[in-house]
Write an enzyme that holds these catalytic residues in place. Structure first.
Site, mmCIF file in Angstrom:
data_model
loop_
_atom_site.group_PDB
_atom_site.id
_atom_site.type_symbol
_atom_site.label_atom_id
_atom_site.label_comp_id
_atom_site.label_asym_id
_atom_site.label_seq_id
_atom_site.Cartn_x
_atom_site.Cartn_y
_atom_site.Cartn_z
ATOM 1 N N SER A 39 -34.114 25.371 -3.316
ATOM 2 C CA SER A 39 -34.119 24.397 -4.416
ATOM 3 C C SER A 39 -35.496 23.745 -4.560
ATOM 4 O O SER A 39 -35.912 23.421 -5.672
ATOM 5 C CB SER A 39 -33.022 23.348 -4.239
ATOM 6 O OG SER A 39 -33.318 22.469 -3.182
ATOM 7 N N HIS A 54 -40.216 17.914 5.156
ATOM 8 C CA HIS A 54 -39.193 17.765 6.202
ATOM 9 C C HIS A 54 -38.256 16.613 5.828
ATOM 10 O O HIS A 54 -38.724 15.549 5.406
ATOM 11 C CB HIS A 54 -39.875 17.496 7.549
ATOM 12 C CG HIS A 54 -38.901 17.424 8.680
ATOM 13 N ND1 HIS A 54 -38.336 18.557 9.247
ATOM 14 C CD2 HIS A 54 -38.347 16.355 9.320
ATOM 15 C CE1 HIS A 54 -37.495 18.192 10.199
ATOM 16 N NE2 HIS A 54 -37.489 16.860 10.264
HETATM 17 C C1 GAR Z 1 -35.181 20.896 2.589
HETATM 18 O O1 GAR Z 1 -34.408 19.731 2.602
HETATM 19 C C2 GAR Z 1 -36.363 20.775 3.540
HETATM 20 O O2 GAR Z 1 -36.817 19.452 3.691
HETATM 21 C C3 GAR Z 1 -35.758 21.282 4.822
HETATM 22 O O3 GAR Z 1 -34.949 22.356 4.435
HETATM 23 C C4 GAR Z 1 -34.400 22.079 3.153
HETATM 24 C C5 GAR Z 1 -34.537 23.328 2.297
HETATM 25 O O4 GAR Z 1 -33.828 23.171 1.094
HETATM 26 N N1 GAR Z 1 -36.785 21.687 5.746
HETATM 27 C C6 GAR Z 1 -36.694 21.553 7.067
HETATM 28 O O5 GAR Z 1 -35.715 21.106 7.624
HETATM 29 C C7 GAR Z 1 -37.931 21.993 7.819
HETATM 30 N N2 GAR Z 1 -37.892 21.575 9.176
HETATM 31 P P1 GAR Z 1 -34.078 24.193 -0.101
HETATM 32 O O6 GAR Z 1 -33.978 25.610 0.473
HETATM 33 O O7 GAR Z 1 -32.972 23.907 -1.070
HETATM 34 O O8 GAR Z 1 -35.451 23.919 -0.674
#
Ligand code: GAR
Length: 189
Positions: free
Chosen positions: A13, A109
């Site tokens: 996303s 993060h």
């Molecule tokens: C996000 O919330 C990001 O902050 C987190 O993974 C999610 C990915 O969401 N990242 C971590 O936890 C990194 N340590 P998305 O695939 O919908 O962008």
């Protein structure tokens, strides 16, 4: 125009928010490549929908991190990538990529670092019963979510907060914040 690669492992996303910021003219970049370590990740569908080239790899098919990062590097060089944006990429970046892209890799993060690094930051925050958590954008170094902090936004955690409701709030903030930070940083490189 700066060429960026987005690295993702899941839904993507944030990748979508970056794509839309470019389409709206709010982010002056060319998204040249998606790098993904999960063949079933929805992020790949997003790349296909937008005709963005993608490189998918299975870490288990390589001897070690250096071996798969060398393969990633080849793809980054092929697409003349200037800057790397980690968006839900759930692997530590190794020295192969860090040495080539020194100061040119950022990560988002879902906590106020240095609190709750690593996996399931949202679950960690709820478990710790903190009243405030948030989002951090930082430069990437060899550590786990340890590099210099670029931007942070706090979010209040309500009495009835669930993992899902906090996840939703965090995504809303991330989708606003990340494209803006990327724009600011790539202007300076
Ligand atoms: C996000 O919330 C990001 O902050 C987190 O993974 C999610 C990915 O969401 N990242 C971590 O936890 C990194 N340590 P998305 O695939 O919908 O962008």
């Amino acid at each position: 125009m700066k060429k960026i690669a987005v690295f993702a492992s899941g839904s993507g996303s944030n990748f979508q928010a970056i794509i839309e910021a470019v389409q709206k003219g709010e982010l002056d970049a060319d998204i040249s490549l998606l790098v993904c370590d999960k063949s079933g990740a929805y992020a790949i569908e997003r790349a296909k929908n937008e005709q963005i080239p993608y490189f998918v790899f299975n870490a288990k098919e390589y001897d070690n991190k250096e071996a798969y990062e060398k393969e990633i590097l080849k793809n980054l060089q092929k697409h003349e990538v200037d800057f790397i944006v980690l968006a839900g990429y759930m692997r530590l970046i190794g020295t192969t990529l860090l040495n080539e892209f020194e100061g040119k890799i950022i990560n988002i993060h879902p906590s106020l670092l240095p609190a709750f690094p690593g996996k399931d930051a949202i679950g960690q925050a709820l478990h710790a019963r903190v009243k405030v958590s948030g989002v951090t954008v930082h430069f990437v170094d060899v550590g786990m979510d340890t590099g210099p902090i670029i931007a942070q936004k706090a979010i209040e955690i309500g009495e009835q907060e669930t993992k899902e409701s906090l996840q939703t709030k965090i995504h809303q903030i991330e989708h606003q914040l990340y494209p803006k930070v990327i724009q600011t940083i790539i202007r300076g490189i």
